[in-house]
Design an enzyme around this catalytic site. Sequence first.
Site, PDB file in Angstrom:
ATOM      1  N   ASP A 298       0.820  -1.219   0.000  1.00 19.39           N
ATOM      2  CA  ASP A 298       0.000   0.000   0.000  1.00 19.39           C
ATOM      3  C   ASP A 298       0.860   1.278   0.000  1.00 19.39           C
ATOM      4  O   ASP A 298       1.604   1.532   0.948  1.00 19.39           O
ATOM      5  CB  ASP A 298      -0.912  -0.018   1.256  1.00 19.39           C
ATOM      6  CG  ASP A 298      -2.189   0.763   1.060  1.00 19.39           C
ATOM      7  OD1 ASP A 298      -2.422   1.274  -0.045  1.00 19.39           O
ATOM      8  OD2 ASP A 298      -2.970   0.870   2.030  1.00 19.39           O
ATOM      9  N   LYS A 390      -8.971  13.732  -2.662  1.00 20.00           N
ATOM     10  CA  LYS A 390      -9.397  13.093  -1.408  1.00 20.00           C
ATOM     11  C   LYS A 390      -9.229  14.057  -0.244  1.00 20.00           C
ATOM     12  O   LYS A 390      -8.199  14.714  -0.108  1.00 20.00           O
ATOM     13  CB  LYS A 390      -8.554  11.842  -1.156  1.00 20.00           C
ATOM     14  CG  LYS A 390      -8.999  11.109   0.087  1.00 20.00           C
ATOM     15  CD  LYS A 390      -8.258   9.822   0.285  1.00 20.00           C
ATOM     16  CE  LYS A 390      -6.945  10.066   0.990  1.00 20.00           C
ATOM     17  NZ  LYS A 390      -6.187   8.831   1.127  1.00 20.00           N
ATOM     18  N   LYS A 461       2.629   2.129   3.151  1.00 20.61           N
ATOM     19  CA  LYS A 461       1.786   2.400   4.324  1.00 20.61           C
ATOM     20  C   LYS A 461       1.923   1.298   5.382  1.00 20.61           C
ATOM     21  O   LYS A 461       1.929   1.573   6.571  1.00 20.61           O
ATOM     22  CB  LYS A 461       0.328   2.461   3.845  1.00 20.61           C
ATOM     23  CG  LYS A 461      -0.503   3.461   4.612  1.00 20.61           C
ATOM     24  CD  LYS A 461      -1.980   3.426   4.249  1.00 20.61           C
ATOM     25  CE  LYS A 461      -2.411   3.592   2.836  1.00 20.61           C
ATOM     26  NZ  LYS A 461      -2.510   4.865   2.240  1.00 20.61           N
TER      27      LYS A 461
HETATM   28  P1  NAD Z   1      -8.387   3.154  -9.824  1.00 24.40           P
HETATM   29  O1  NAD Z   1      -9.621   2.478  -9.374  1.00 24.40           O
HETATM   30  O2  NAD Z   1      -8.504   4.435 -10.553  1.00 24.40           O
HETATM   31  O3  NAD Z   1      -7.501   2.183 -10.715  1.00 24.40           O
HETATM   32  C1  NAD Z   1      -7.473   0.813 -10.530  1.00 24.40           C
HETATM   33  C2  NAD Z   1      -7.526   0.150 -11.894  1.00 24.40           C
HETATM   34  O4  NAD Z   1      -7.360  -1.242 -11.698  1.00 24.40           O
HETATM   35  C3  NAD Z   1      -8.851   0.333 -12.619  1.00 24.40           C
HETATM   36  O5  NAD Z   1      -8.622   0.861 -13.903  1.00 24.40           O
HETATM   37  C4  NAD Z   1      -9.446  -1.081 -12.689  1.00 24.40           C
HETATM   38  O6  NAD Z   1     -10.171  -1.286 -13.870  1.00 24.40           O
HETATM   39  C5  NAD Z   1      -8.185  -1.911 -12.630  1.00 24.40           C
HETATM   40  N1  NAD Z   1      -8.324  -3.298 -12.143  1.00 24.40           N
HETATM   41  C6  NAD Z   1      -9.110  -3.810 -11.160  1.00 24.40           C
HETATM   42  N2  NAD Z   1      -8.884  -5.129 -11.015  1.00 24.40           N
HETATM   43  C7  NAD Z   1      -7.936  -5.461 -11.921  1.00 24.40           C
HETATM   44  C8  NAD Z   1      -7.269  -6.666 -12.252  1.00 24.40           C
HETATM   45  N3  NAD Z   1      -7.566  -7.809 -11.654  1.00 24.40           N
HETATM   46  N4  NAD Z   1      -6.334  -6.620 -13.223  1.00 24.40           N
HETATM   47  C9  NAD Z   1      -6.020  -5.478 -13.869  1.00 24.40           C
HETATM   48  N5  NAD Z   1      -6.639  -4.308 -13.604  1.00 24.40           N
HETATM   49  C10 NAD Z   1      -7.569  -4.303 -12.637  1.00 24.40           C
HETATM   50  O7  NAD Z   1      -7.519   3.333  -8.480  1.00 24.40           O
HETATM   51  P2  NAD Z   1      -6.225   4.251  -8.243  1.00 24.40           P
HETATM   52  O8  NAD Z   1      -6.676   5.530  -7.637  1.00 24.40           O
HETATM   53  O9  NAD Z   1      -5.388   4.264  -9.448  1.00 24.40           O
HETATM   54  O10 NAD Z   1      -5.526   3.416  -7.084  1.00 24.40           O
HETATM   55  C11 NAD Z   1      -4.995   2.157  -7.381  1.00 24.40           C
HETATM   56  C12 NAD Z   1      -4.669   1.380  -6.121  1.00 24.40           C
HETATM   57  O11 NAD Z   1      -3.672   2.071  -5.401  1.00 24.40           O
HETATM   58  C13 NAD Z   1      -5.851   1.189  -5.177  1.00 24.40           C
HETATM   59  O12 NAD Z   1      -5.840  -0.112  -4.657  1.00 24.40           O
HETATM   60  C14 NAD Z   1      -5.561   2.153  -4.077  1.00 24.40           C
HETATM   61  O13 NAD Z   1      -6.098   1.758  -2.828  1.00 24.40           O
HETATM   62  C15 NAD Z   1      -4.042   2.109  -4.048  1.00 24.40           C
HETATM   63  N6  NAD Z   1      -3.498   3.292  -3.398  1.00 24.40           N
HETATM   64  C16 NAD Z   1      -3.649   4.530  -3.957  1.00 24.40           C
HETATM   65  C17 NAD Z   1      -3.118   5.636  -3.305  1.00 24.40           C
HETATM   66  C18 NAD Z   1      -3.217   7.017  -3.877  1.00 24.40           C
HETATM   67  O14 NAD Z   1      -2.849   7.969  -3.228  1.00 24.40           O
HETATM   68  N7  NAD Z   1      -3.650   7.191  -5.084  1.00 24.40           N
HETATM   69  C19 NAD Z   1      -2.470   5.470  -2.076  1.00 24.40           C
HETATM   70  C20 NAD Z   1      -2.347   4.197  -1.550  1.00 24.40           C
HETATM   71  C21 NAD Z   1      -2.834   3.111  -2.233  1.00 24.40           C
END
Ligand code: NAD
Length: 505
Positions: A298, A390, A461
């Site tokens: 994370d 956020k 994280k």
């Molecule tokens: P998002 O939902 O915009 O992007 C995730 C993408 O993954 C989507 O396009 C979805 O279609 C795709 N997806 C889902 N399951 C899949 C699979 N099995 N194979 C391939 N693709 C798949 O989310 P995001 O904002 O880009 O964040 C991505 C991840 O990063 C999340 O899990 C989030 O919790 C984690 N994260 C983000 C942050 C941040 O600050 N942006 C911080 C910590 C963790």
Amino acid sequence: MKVQSTTTQQDDHFLISNYDYKSTNIEKNGEKYIAKPQITNFKFKTDTRIPKLGVMLVGWGGNNGTTLTGGILANKFNITWNSRRGTHQPNFYGSLTQSSVIKIGTCNTEEVFVPFKDVLPMVNPCDIIFGGWDINSMNLADAMNRAQVVEYDLQQKLRPYLEKLVPLPSIYYPDFIAANQGDRADNVIPGNNKLEHLNIIRKNIADFKQQNNLDKVILLWTANTERFCVEDPNVHGTAEKLLKSIESSHPEISASTIFACAACLEGCSFINGSPQNTIVPGVIELAEKAGVFVAGDDFKTGQTKFKTCLVEYLVGAGIKPKAIISYNHLGNNDGKNLSQESCFKSKERSKKTCVDDILESNKVLYPTEEELNIDHTIVIKYCPETGDSKKAMDEYIAEIFLGGRQTFAVYNVCEDSLLAAPLIMDLLLLCELFERIKFSKDSCEYQRFDTVLSWLSYLMKAPKSESGITTINALSRQRAMLENLVKVCAGLTVDDNLRLEVRYG
Ligand code: NAD
């Protein structure tokens, strides 16, 4: 920068530095501690040849995937864009390696700092070749538009580059992510046979490497947060059991674990950017056998970075945090996915554990287990109007002198993917660098770092550590660890901040 020292040697391929590591061994004698300072000799050998690096993102079409790919292209082609605030130049703000500096020494009592990226030879992020998978078929230009992260003018300028980039079909196990993601899943490898899935992903990696003529590839999960798999030693406990469980398409094998296995089997390191327990013991064994790294879990971007900084300050000042109440509301697809309880639980877990070691270190403030059990509440609400901006609202209540209270109310607008994209880049660049470093202790044979790359904890994280090694969450300690490692490898002196050369030089 060039280091001139009798303890450092460099040829065309390697930089070798000799380092006397000073530590203190503590023995307990009844109620007394006996401290015995000791010195251990380490040699660090860095391969200075920079490889052609490919990166495959799982979730390439998401907010992070599109922002990272587009942001790097904007830097690579020096694309400027206009907003109501004027003309903007691309930069790498928020990247530890590209935009932060390290003190390398003093020049006539003046401290001298250089960019982190210049201390050891590192891949230039603009040279990374990107590829990846998504369960949604949108090309990256349209996906960037959907994400609503990047300014519209920049989106338009990036369109010609991004519309050619289309994610590969991915594996989709609906039970692991929120049901509300179902309508995105139009780019899915068919069937339910998990071994076939693993083999297709492996072939995708091999093809990507070969077609782009790459020296190495790193995989990174930035797809949706999955629920935790129900971990079972008979299913996930060893490499052999894990592969057998994949063969039998066991229901508790998640999509992210299939990607992690495929990475290891193709000789690629794997980084988990979401909180779920992807890196099960069997994955670690596979990585160990393949001589690659795994890192997780994370990304530590906005709220948690601040939390581990503020709590470290309070506890370091002898002030006792008693409660942390964290509210988040966000409107991006990550928030939508987290609105399902099973996925929220994964996030809650990684957000909650991030101050444990800081509190545990101070037995003056927390003499009993019971006192360590502070009120730490996490609330996440999906509010579509907020988009990727956020909002994190935290209240920290701490006990001060004579039973008084100090309360901080922190309001943090995180701009989630604009914080995450440079951090993802750092994870990739540092992981690649650490693949080129070997060390030798007391003149024994050179070996690579441990399979679980806890050196990257500053960026995670819920940092995963090698077994038996305590996790460090305190932000300044995590950063110092990384900074000192690259300094030591370069043959520079580690800074203890006494500044004696300035005071009495
Ligand atoms: P998002 O939902 O915009 O992007 C995730 C993408 O993954 C989507 O396009 C979805 O279609 C795709 N997806 C889902 N399951 C899949 C699979 N099995 N194979 C391939 N693709 C798949 O989310 P995001 O904002 O880009 O964040 C991505 C991840 O990063 C999340 O899990 C989030 O919790 C984690 N994260 C983000 C942050 C941040 O600050 N942006 C911080 C910590 C963790």
